[in-house]
Design a protein around this motif. Structure first.
Motif, short mmCIF file in Angstrom:
data_model
loop_
_atom_site.label_atom_id
_atom_site.label_comp_id
_atom_site.label_asym_id
_atom_site.label_seq_id
_atom_site.Cartn_x
_atom_site.Cartn_y
_atom_site.Cartn_z
N GLU A 163 0.83 -1.20 0.00
CA GLU A 163 0.00 0.00 0.00
C GLU A 163 0.86 1.25 0.00
O GLU A 163 1.96 1.27 0.55
N GLN A 164 0.33 2.27 -0.65
CA GLN A 164 0.97 3.59 -0.64
C GLN A 164 -0.06 4.58 -0.12
O GLN A 164 -0.78 5.22 -0.90
N PRO A 165 -0.19 4.70 1.22
CA PRO A 165 -1.23 5.59 1.76
C PRO A 165 -1.01 7.05 1.39
O PRO A 165 -1.95 7.83 1.35
N GLY A 166 0.25 7.43 1.12
CA GLY A 166 0.52 8.79 0.67
C GLY A 166 1.02 9.72 1.76
O GLY A 166 1.17 9.35 2.93
N SER A 195 -2.32 6.76 -2.84
CA SER A 195 -3.70 7.08 -2.46
C SER A 195 -4.45 5.83 -2.01
O SER A 195 -5.66 5.73 -2.20
N ASP A 196 -3.74 4.85 -1.41
CA ASP A 196 -4.37 3.60 -0.97
C ASP A 196 -5.01 3.78 0.40
O ASP A 196 -4.43 4.39 1.31
N GLY A 197 -6.21 3.23 0.54
CA GLY A 197 -6.87 3.20 1.83
C GLY A 197 -7.50 4.53 2.22
O GLY A 197 -7.38 5.54 1.52
N THR A 198 -8.23 4.50 3.35
CA THR A 198 -8.84 5.71 3.90
C THR A 198 -7.89 6.32 4.93
O THR A 198 -7.45 5.64 5.86
N VAL A 199 -7.57 7.58 4.75
CA VAL A 199 -6.62 8.27 5.64
C VAL A 199 -7.21 9.62 6.03
O VAL A 199 -8.18 10.08 5.44
N ALA A 200 -6.62 10.25 7.01
CA ALA A 200 -7.11 11.55 7.47
C ALA A 200 -5.96 12.38 8.02
O ALA A 200 -4.90 11.84 8.38
N VAL A 201 -6.18 13.70 8.07
CA VAL A 201 -5.18 14.61 8.63
C VAL A 201 -5.90 15.80 9.24
O VAL A 201 -6.95 16.23 8.73
N ASN A 202 -5.38 16.31 10.33
CA ASN A 202 -5.94 17.50 10.97
C ASN A 202 -5.31 18.76 10.37
O ASN A 202 -4.14 18.76 9.99
N GLY A 208 -1.79 5.26 8.10
CA GLY A 208 -0.50 4.94 7.51
C GLY A 208 0.10 6.06 6.71
O GLY A 208 1.26 5.99 6.29
N ALA A 209 -0.66 7.13 6.46
CA ALA A 209 -0.12 8.28 5.73
C ALA A 209 0.81 9.09 6.63
O ALA A 209 0.77 8.97 7.85
N THR A 210 1.64 9.92 6.02
CA THR A 210 2.57 10.75 6.76
C THR A 210 2.48 12.20 6.26
O THR A 210 1.80 12.48 5.27
#
Length: 684
Positions: A280-283, A311-318, A376-378
């Motif tokens: 996966e590449q969450p991005g 852009s793999d999976g569901t991710v979030a950021v504040n 998993g995103a950064t």
């Protein structure tokens, strides 16, 4: 998880009566058909089940080898080795025809009995085969106090290109719905480096008959007791996705296992989607710009947050705003929240409201920050940005420069004069830039001078863009003002290429894909010839010399970086060897390219911080280093070069961020063609 011993004598008696009835007429059974009655079978592989199917339904094929099964599962971003299989030839295999039944078309099936028992329709209240095989220790660990049997196991080593993997599957069982809420559940697990990842979504519960059914987590369950789904199994899950965090670019191990719990009467299966085992590449999250601006009376400013490098999976950021020189509640309305990106989504926006007032206060700033990435995103390099509120109460000087050409269309080798006029700039000096039509590079007139005219000519037909820049004589170049764009077309009465458009992929590509490039040139009255070059780890190769063929395909791209150069030239110019008149376009392909950074975790104030980087999948890799001091200022440590080491002195206490970019030697200095990695160094 032993099913009641009282059931076994009954089942054995029923089996005996059925056999007594069936055997006298068994000679009339067509060997190409699936048996309509399935009972426990401990004799091994039945030849009539080597391939099983139902009309318009599932088609199952017994396994050929563990390697075959593993290869069927592998998708992008992983390589496998050391495949091991435990089970019978009929307890694992492949299937097809699952789109309207399972939820995906094809894949690999692992069973506690015989994979043919998954083929519909649902005619039996209990279908199963006993393979008389031992169980599995790790599966036993999932059901403390019980033991397993008839284990079917597929396991192999894998090396992923990222730190996360996923696999998609469906669990189905003939233990539904009779044994829901009881101890009679078969067991399976996907063990990645020893940890089971086959879990109910948003929980730590393993997937099983007891944990997904009509009464619990029903949104993931599909009931088949009425036979509405074309499979013999009485119930099955929806398509589920298992994810795990792994070590990138190193060997990891996965084990896919299923077994009967307590006895071998009723079958359960796991059906795994083909090519779904992938890295996966969450991005990474970055603001679209390091700075935004808006007039004080502009109302709101829209801020874009991009998800890059995957852009793999569901991710979030504040996100959050904070005071710079502007004050929340006075100059703007504070903004904060969470942006959620679903799979495949790469861009989200939020707005910040600006408050207009009648005070002359000059331009003011608002700080923007991204934090707390999930899934998993950064955070990317540009996780901070600034909004500048342009004060509309003070009359600000507005320096401008206008540009005109003495002609818009001239024959080749004819002089064209550009004239620039500066306004609001004291003691102006000028510089002119021309974008070449053939290769889209820029040439300039030289250093800034007091002359506001520039005369040039070209012998290659095409459209040329011109800009002028003006600044005060003693001011730095960074203060220069850009003019409007002006255009001139150089024409020819004979044949000659005057434009070139090439379509094809650019930037990051998956391993194994094909890349096709198609060129279309403008050449009135002439014949265009095309030439294709490829640069890889072996250097430059002319893969197609000048000809009328205008397409070229790179097949089955392997890890590495590739430069593709496409040339177009009129046939007469080829004969005359007028190579300088050739139009060309360049494409950069990064296939599985990565860079990793090495830096100390902790240093003492005043100590030198030594950083190194290693790139893979890049030809002639060049590195660029940046670091951010604890005060938040980003500093360019080293521009692009083949030097993969960099050092700086940690003069402040706190956290430093260090980032390295790596690109192919021939690639432009843009995010599209580079890969990067980040490290944090704590200074005490």
């Amino acid at each position: 998880m032993k099913k009641s011993n009282k059931i076994l004598p009954i089942l054995m008696t029923l089996a005996f009566l059925i056999l007594c009835f069936v055997l006298p007429v068994s000679a009339g059974v067509n060997e190409g058909m699936v048996e309509s009655s399935r009972i426990s079978n401990s004799t091994g592989v039945d030849s009539k089940f080597l391939t099983s199917q139902s009309s318009g339904g599932l088609v199952v094929q017994n396994m050929v080898s563990g390697q075959q099964l593993a290869e069927a599962l592998v998708g992008s971003g992983v390589t496998i080795s050391n495949v091991s299989y435990t089970g019978t030839a009929s307890s694992a295999g492949t299937f097809a025809g699952g789109t309207g039944i399972i939820g995906f078309e094809s894949g690999v099936i692992l069973s506690t009995g015989n994979i043919s028992n998954v083929v519909g329709p649902n005619q039996e209240t209990g279908a199963g085969d006993d393979n008389n095989l031992p169980g599995d220790t790790e599966l036993n660990g999932l059901i403390p106090g019980y033991e397993t049997q008839d284990a079917t196991i597929l396991e192999f080593d894998f090396v992923p290109v990222s730190n996360a993997i996923r696999i998609q599957y469906v669990f189905a069982s003939d233990e539904y719905n009779e044994y829901v809420g009881s101890d009679y559940n078969d067991v399976f697990g996907f063990f990645v480096n020893g940890q089971n990842i086959a879990l109910v979504p948003e929980s730590n519960d393993r997937v099983s008959v007891n944990n997904i059914n009509l009464g619990k987590n029903a949104q993931y369950y599909r009931n088949n007791e009425n036979g509405s789904i074309n499979t013999e199994m009485d119930g099955l899950t929806t398509v589920l996705t298992a994810r795990a965090t792994v070590t990138p670019n190193q060997t990891n191990r996965i084990k896919l296992a299923i077994a009967d719990a307590g006895d071998g009467i009723l079958d359960s299966v796991i059906m795994i989607k083909a090519s779904s085992f992938m890295a996966e590449q969450p991005g990474q999250f970055s603001f679209s710009s390091g700075g935004y601006s808006l007039d004080e009376n502009g109302g709101t400013v829209t801020i874009t947050v991009n998800r890059i490098n995957g852009s793999d999976g569901t991710v979030a950021v504040n996100y959050a705003s904070s005071d710079g020189t502007a004050t929340a509640g006075v100059d703007y309305t504070a903004a904060s929240g969470t942006l959620t990106f679903n799979e495949g989504e790469t861009s989200k926006t939020f707005t910040v409201n600006i408050i207009d007032d009648n005070i002359v206060e000059g331009n003011e700033t608002i700080n923007l920050t991204l934090s707390n990435p999930t899934g998993g995103a950064t955070l990317g390099v540009q996780s901070n940005s600034v909004i500048t509120i342009m004060d509309n109460e003070a009359a600000q000087p507005n320096p401008t420069v206008s540009l005109s050409l003495n002609a818009s269309s001239v024959p080749v080798n004819t002089n064209v004069t550009a004239t620039a006029v500066a306004e609001g700039i004291s003691d102006p000096v000028y510089q002119f830039w021309v974008k070449e039509s053939a290769d889209e590079t820029w040439t300039y007139s030289g250093d800034f001078t007091s002359s506001n005219t520039y005369t040039f000519t070209r012998d290659v037909p095409g459209s040329y863009m011109v800009y002028a820049y003006a600044k005060s004589a003693n001011a730095p170049s960074s203060t220069s003002v850009q003019s409007n764009a002006a255009y001139v077309v150089f024409t020819t009465t004979g044949s000659g290429v005057s434009n070139l458009v090439v379509t094809g992929p650019n930037g990051r590509q998956d391993v194994g894909v094909n890349a096709t490039f198609t060129a279309t040139a403008t050449n009135v009255g002439g014949t265009t010839l095309y030439q294709f070059w490829v640069h890889d780890q072996n250097g430059w190769t002319c893969v197609q010399d000048y000809s009328t063929v205008n397409t070229y395909t790179l097949y089955n791209l392997q890890p590495g970086s590739y430069v593709v150069a496409v040339y177009a030239l009129d046939s007469n110019d080829v004969a005359a060897r007028n190579w300088h008149k050739a139009y060309y376009r360049v494409f950069i392909l990064n296939v599985g390219s990565m860079v990793s950074i090495s830096a100390p975790s902790n240093v003492t104030a005043g100590q030198s911080v030594n950083v190194s980087a290693t790139a893979t999948g890049l030809t002639g890799a060049e590195y660029q280093f940046w670091y951010q001091n604890p005060s938040g200022t980003w500093i360019l440590g080293q521009g692009y070069s083949n030097n993969n080491m960099f050092s700086f002195v940690s003069s402040e206490t706190g956290a430093y961020k260090v980032i390295v970019y790596a690109k192919d030697h021939y690639a432009p200095n843009t995010d599209q063609f580079s890969v990067f990695d980040i490290a944090t160094v704590n200074c005490q």
